[in-house]
Design a protein around this motif. Structure first.
Motif, PDB file in Angstrom:
ATOM      1  N   ALA A  66       0.841  -1.201   0.000  1.00 17.17           N
ATOM      2  CA  ALA A  66       0.000   0.000   0.000  1.00 17.17           C
ATOM      3  C   ALA A  66       0.872   1.245   0.000  1.00 17.17           C
ATOM      4  CB  ALA A  66      -0.907   0.004   1.224  1.00 17.17           C
ATOM      5  N   GLY A  67       0.228   2.341  -0.301  1.00 20.09           N
ATOM      6  CA  GLY A  67       0.927   3.622  -0.277  1.00 20.09           C
ATOM      7  C   GLY A  67       0.437   4.457   0.889  1.00 20.09           C
ATOM      8  N   GLY A  68       0.774   5.747   0.845  1.00 21.01           N
ATOM      9  CA  GLY A  68       0.393   6.643   1.927  1.00 21.01           C
ATOM     10  C   GLY A  68       1.340   6.474   3.110  1.00 21.01           C
ATOM     11  N   LEU A  74      -3.845  -2.321   1.909  1.00 21.65           N
ATOM     12  CA  LEU A  74      -4.590  -1.121   1.547  1.00 21.65           C
ATOM     13  C   LEU A  74      -4.682  -0.185   2.742  1.00 21.65           C
ATOM     14  CD1 LEU A  74      -7.627  -2.796  -0.309  1.00 21.65           C
ATOM     15  CD2 LEU A  74      -5.746  -1.536  -1.388  1.00 21.65           C
ATOM     16  N   GLY A  75      -4.917   1.088   2.444  1.00 21.53           N
ATOM     17  CA  GLY A  75      -5.218   2.065   3.477  1.00 21.53           C
ATOM     18  C   GLY A  75      -6.633   2.585   3.230  1.00 21.53           C
ATOM     19  N   ILE A  76      -7.021   3.575   4.013  1.00 24.76           N
ATOM     20  CA  ILE A  76      -8.319   4.243   3.813  1.00 24.76           C
ATOM     21  C   ILE A  76      -8.088   5.736   3.894  1.00 24.76           C
ATOM     22  CG2 ILE A  76     -10.569   4.729   4.840  1.00 24.76           C
ATOM     23  CD1 ILE A  76     -10.771   2.035   5.898  1.00 24.76           C
ATOM     24  N   GLY A  77      -8.704   6.461   2.987  1.00 25.49           N
ATOM     25  CA  GLY A  77      -8.625   7.918   3.031  1.00 25.49           C
ATOM     26  C   GLY A  77      -9.792   8.486   3.827  1.00 25.49           C
ATOM     27  N   GLU A  78      -9.722   9.764   4.165  1.00 28.61           N
ATOM     28  CA  GLU A  78     -10.794  10.416   4.952  1.00 28.61           C
ATOM     29  C   GLU A  78     -12.115  10.462   4.173  1.00 28.61           C
ATOM     30  OE1 GLU A  78      -7.301  13.118   6.938  1.00 28.61           O
ATOM     31  OE2 GLU A  78      -9.100  14.154   6.141  1.00 28.61           O
TER      32      GLU A  78
HETATM   33  C1  6PG Z   1      -1.984   6.680  -1.726  1.00 35.02           C
HETATM   34  C2  6PG Z   1      -2.647   5.531  -1.081  1.00 35.02           C
HETATM   35  C3  6PG Z   1      -3.985   5.873  -0.467  1.00 35.02           C
HETATM   36  C4  6PG Z   1      -3.749   5.811   1.032  1.00 35.02           C
HETATM   37  C5  6PG Z   1      -4.819   6.568   1.804  1.00 35.02           C
HETATM   38  C6  6PG Z   1      -4.430   6.716   3.244  1.00 35.02           C
HETATM   39  O1  6PG Z   1      -1.187   6.468  -2.617  1.00 35.02           O
HETATM   40  O2  6PG Z   1      -2.229   7.802  -1.311  1.00 35.02           O
HETATM   41  O3  6PG Z   1      -2.516   4.355  -1.579  1.00 35.02           O
HETATM   42  O4  6PG Z   1      -5.019   5.036  -0.804  1.00 35.02           O
HETATM   43  O5  6PG Z   1      -3.713   4.473   1.459  1.00 35.02           O
HETATM   44  O6  6PG Z   1      -4.951   7.830   1.218  1.00 35.02           O
HETATM   45  O7  6PG Z   1      -3.270   7.496   3.279  1.00 35.02           O
HETATM   46  P1  6PG Z   1      -2.471   7.754   4.650  1.00 35.02           P
HETATM   47  O8  6PG Z   1      -2.036   6.420   5.129  1.00 35.02           O
HETATM   48  O9  6PG Z   1      -1.324   8.623   4.259  1.00 35.02           O
HETATM   49  O10 6PG Z   1      -3.425   8.414   5.595  1.00 35.02           O
END
Ligand code: 6PG
Length: 249
Positions: free
Chosen positions: A59-61, A151-155
Motif C-alpha cells: 500500500a501507499g500513503g 490497503l489504506g483508507i482515506g478520509e
Molecule cells: C496513496 C494511497 C492511499 C492511502 C490513503 C491513506 O497512494 O495515497 O494508496 O489510498 O492508502 O490515502 O493514506 P495515509 O495512510 O497517508 O493516511
C-alpha cells in the motif's frame, strides 16, 4: 483468460456487501505496525508454504510505513523468505520513482532496501499495462490473484486510488486504471481495480488517526457510498487492523 489488450474477460464481483466488519483495534501506530507486520509475515509464510512463492501488493500513503519498517527488523528480516517474494503496489502516484511522493520510494526506504528481495522480483506500478502483472498467478476467471494485498483508507473513504465517484471504481475488466483527477494530491495515479483487489487471497486494510474515524466507521458498516466498502474478497480473507484513534469508540 487475459485478452491481448491486458483486460480480463468476465467480472467477478462479490454479491451484496457483506455484513459489518469487526476490526482488530490496537492502542496506537506502533502497535498497529507490530500487528500488521505479524499478520503479513504469517500470510507470506503461508503462501510460500503452500505454493512456494508469495505475490504481495504493498500500500501507499503514510499508514503502512510503520509496518514496512517493522518487517525490516528482527525476527522478520531473517525469518521471512524474502527471495520467494514478488512485490507489486496496489496503487501508485505518477511521479518519478525517486520522488518523496512515490509509494515505491516509501516502501524502498522503509523495507526493500533492508531485506533480500531480488531486484528483478520488485515491480513498481509505472504503467497501466504492466507486463509484470502477467506473472501473477490467475484465478479461474483470469484475474491476477495476489496472495496478500495491503490497503489504506482515506478520509473520504477511498482506498488504493479508487476515489468516490471515480469511474475507475466501476471498472470491471482492466487490471490497472489510470486516475487523472484524484482529489488527494498528486492527481495523476495508477490503481489496481476492484475486481483484482477482490480476487486476492488475503487483504489487510490499515487505518490510523482520528481523521479516519468517520470514514472507517462507515466502511466497517459497509456503506456502499464509500469505495473501501467494496473491498470484499470473493474467496479470501479481509482483515482491518486499526488504532484506537481511528476506531474511536
Ligand atoms: C496513496 C494511497 C492511499 C492511502 C490513503 C491513506 O497512494 O495515497 O494508496 O489510498 O492508502 O490515502 O493514506 P495515509 O495512510 O497517508 O493516511
Amino acid at each position: 483468460m487475459t485478452s491481448t489488450d491486458g483486460t480480463v474477460d468476465g467480472p467477478r464481483l462479490p454479491g451484496d456487501l457483506e455484513t459489518a466488519i469487526t476490526p482488530v483495534v490496537v492502542a496506537d501506530p506502533t502497535a498497529l505496525a507490530e500487528a500488521a507486520a505479524r499478520w503479513t509475515a504469517e500470510r507470506i509464510g503461508r503462501a510460500i508454504g503452500d505454493r512456494g512463492t508469495c505475490y504481495l501488493a504493498l500500500a501507499g500513503g503514510a499508514t503502512p510505513k510503520g509496518c514496512y519498517r517493522r518487517l525490516a527488523q528482527p525476527p522478520y528480516d531473517r525469518a521471512v523468505r524474502w527471495n520467494r517474494l514478488f512485490v507489486y503496489w496496489s496503487d501508485e502516484r505518477r511521479v518519478p520513482l525517486d520522488d518523496p511522493a512515490s509509494n515505491y520510494a516509501m516502501a524502498r526506504a522503509a523495507l526493500l532496501d533492508h531485506v533480500p528481495v531480488p531486484k528483478d522480483q520488485v515491480f513498481p506500478l509505472t504503467q497501466e499495462r504492466l507486463p509484470a502483472l502477467d506473472r501473477v498467478p490467475k484465478d479461474p476467471s483470469g484475474l491476477p490473484r495476489f496472495d496478500v494485498i495491503h490497503l489504506g483508507i482515506g478520509e473520504d473513504g477511498h482506498t488504493a486510488s479508487l476515489f468516490p465517484g471515480s469511474d475507475a471504481l466501476t471498472e470491471r475488466h482492466a487490471v490497472v486504471r489510470a486516475v487523472d483527477d484524484a482529489p488527494k494530491p498528486p492527481p495523476h495515479r495508477l490503481t489496481l481495480t476492484l475486481p483484482v483487489l477482490n480476487a486476492a487471497r488475503a487483504i489487510l486494510v490499515m487505518a490510523s488517526g482520528a481523521s479516519k474515524r468517520e470514514a472507517l466507521a462507515r466502511v466497517l458498516r459497509r456503506d456502499p457510498a464509500l469505495p473501501a466498502s467494496h473491498v470484499q474478497p470473493v474467496d479470501g480473507e479481509l482483515e482491518f487492523i486499526v488504532d484506537q484513534a481511528a476506531f474511536g469508540r
